[in-house]
Design a protein around this motif. Structure first.
Motif, short mmCIF file in Angstrom:
data_model
loop_
_atom_site.label_atom_id
_atom_site.label_comp_id
_atom_site.label_asym_id
_atom_site.label_seq_id
_atom_site.Cartn_x
_atom_site.Cartn_y
_atom_site.Cartn_z
N THR A 297 0.82 -1.21 0.00
CA THR A 297 0.00 0.00 0.00
C THR A 297 0.85 1.26 0.00
O THR A 297 1.87 1.34 0.70
N LEU B 255 -2.24 4.90 11.24
CA LEU B 255 -2.79 3.84 10.40
C LEU B 255 -1.68 3.12 9.64
O LEU B 255 -1.68 1.89 9.56
N HIS C 113 -3.90 4.86 -1.35
CA HIS C 113 -4.85 5.38 -0.36
C HIS C 113 -4.56 6.85 -0.11
O HIS C 113 -3.57 7.21 0.52
N GLN D 176 -5.13 10.30 1.70
CA GLN D 176 -5.58 10.79 3.01
C GLN D 176 -5.84 12.29 2.91
O GLN D 176 -4.92 13.08 2.74
N SER E 35 -9.72 8.65 1.86
CA SER E 35 -10.33 8.95 3.16
C SER E 35 -10.53 10.46 3.27
O SER E 35 -9.58 11.23 3.09
N ILE F 14 -13.94 6.73 1.97
CA ILE F 14 -14.08 6.51 3.41
C ILE F 14 -14.31 7.87 4.08
O ILE F 14 -13.61 8.84 3.77
N ILE G 34 -15.40 4.77 8.58
CA ILE G 34 -14.42 4.14 9.46
C ILE G 34 -13.93 5.21 10.42
O ILE G 34 -13.30 6.19 10.01
N ASN H 298 -11.73 7.11 13.15
CA ASN H 298 -10.32 7.14 13.51
C ASN H 298 -10.10 6.37 14.80
O ASN H 298 -10.94 6.39 15.70
N MET I 215 -9.63 0.40 13.72
CA MET I 215 -9.43 1.24 12.54
C MET I 215 -8.65 0.49 11.46
O MET I 215 -9.04 0.48 10.29
N ASN J 40 -10.72 -2.52 9.97
CA ASN J 40 -11.79 -2.07 9.07
C ASN J 40 -11.22 -1.54 7.75
O ASN J 40 -11.80 -1.74 6.68
N THR J 41 -10.06 -0.89 7.83
CA THR J 41 -9.43 -0.37 6.61
C THR J 41 -8.94 -1.51 5.73
O THR J 41 -9.11 -1.49 4.50
N TYR K 244 -9.73 -2.51 1.79
CA TYR K 244 -8.70 -2.81 0.79
C TYR K 244 -9.01 -4.14 0.09
O TYR K 244 -8.95 -4.25 -1.14
#
Length: 340
Positions: free
Chosen positions: A8, A29, A88, A90, A113, A131, A149, A151, A322, A325-326, A330
């Motif tokens: 990732t 994360l 991903h 952010q 996110s 997200i 999701i 934090n 967190m 769930n992330t 994915y």
């Protein structure tokens, strides 16, 4: 959950010199997913990839515009060189950059996110998943298929701070950058009608104006500006309650941390407080005296009535929840891409 190792790249384009909510989330994360055995790289401003201790850091000039060709090419080169499976973004700036690059990164899973309320959001169609960090934010994005999701927070094992002598009880703690959006001026005005002491931990451009307001309202003995503190969990542990006065938040770390530490919270109508606290503990608007009425309650009674909110925080607002769930997002997105 599949044990398949994923590769990732997280993109975070904040040029904030300090560590705010977005920066904190990205770092934590990335570290948590790395600790679970996955390979994670973070592309961010130099100050935000220092001392990651696990994930790989790629420094980049985050001061450039999201439309900067130089920025876009630099990020595309990092993506292609690393052969990443998951991209991903952010925050909205990073999301808009991935949206611009979408035609060139069709083989990678694209996730974004969103951490705060904006007048315009990236298009869900440019991503395999959007997200949001709260239900209220997901509703504001108002696009199909947004996943919430929350934090995660981690409270370091700090002993409660020593409460200075001479502070009247109850002691309320507020935490945040001294900026207008945090509503500390309204809180100071409200606290004129409250017993006890108000401590405000944080630094920012409003410091002098807030100190002048404290003096003008005759509260120099009961309202204290503590400045920037690195021991906020310890301060929370020593306080009787925590108060949030923000005008807006995408996700209130302060609320989550306070609940995990077992402290009662009084808040303005912002996420996540307005999603998990009893409605009668949320200020719905009005004059400072109306806010003060909430702070005049016995903190011990407030704590008893917030048992459900504390249980929610323990179960849903941890770093492990967190990260788990992330990773599920994915994996689901990866399967969907493979089928297309």
């Amino acid at each position: 959950m599949s044990a398949t190792k994923m590769k990732t790249l997280m993109l975070m384009l904040s040029d904030n010199p300090g560590i705010g909510g977005l920066e904190k989330h990205t770092r934590e994360l990335a570290k948590e997913i790395t600790a679970l055995g996955h390979e994670v790289a973070v592309v961010a401003a130099p100050q935000h990839v220092e001392d990651l201790n696990g994930p790989t850091g790629f420094p980049i000039n985050a001061n450039r515009s999201r439309n900067s060709l130089t920025l876009l090419i630099s990020i595309l080169r990092i993506i292609r060189a690393g052969n990443y499976e998951i991209l991903h973004a952010q925050g909205t700036k990073a999301a808009f950059v991935l949206q611009r690059l979408a035609p060139f990164i069709k083989r990678q899973v694209r996730i974004a996110s969103i951490h705060g309320f904006k007048s315009r959001y990236p298009k869900a169609g440019a991503f395999h998943q959007l997200i949001a960090v709260s239900k209220a934010l997901a509703n504001d994005i108002a696009q199909p298929g947004v996943t919430v999701i929350y934090n995660g927070v981690s409270i370091a094992g700090q002993a409660p701070a020593q409460r200075p002598d001479g502070l009247d009880s109850p002691v309320w703690l507020a935490v945040g950058r001294l900026a207008p959006v945090k509503g500390f001026d309204f809180l100071i005005k409200a606290f004129q009608f409250c017993p006890g002491t108000l401590l405000i931990a944080g630094e920012g451009p409003e410091h002098q104006r807030l100190q002048s307001l404290i003096n003008a309202t005759g509260q120099s003995d009961k309202v204290k500006l503590l400045g920037f503190r690195t021991d906020v969990p310890a301060l929370m542990s020593a306080a009787d309650g925590v108060v949030i006065s923000s005008e807006r938040e995408g996700f209130s770390y302060v609320c989550a941390e306070a609940l995990i530490l077992g402290k009662p919270v009084i808040s303005t109508n912002v996420p996540i407080a307005n999603e998990i606290l009893p409605k009668e503990h949320i200020f719905q608007g009005g004059e400072p005296a109306h806010f003060a009425a909430l702070l005049q309650q016995n903190p011990a009674v407030l704590a008893d009535s917030q048992a459900g909110a504390r249980a929610f925080a323990f179960n849903r607002l941890s770093l492990s929840a967190m990260a788990s769930n992330t990773l599920e997002v994915y994996q689901k997105a990866s399967k969907g891409l493979a089928l297309n």
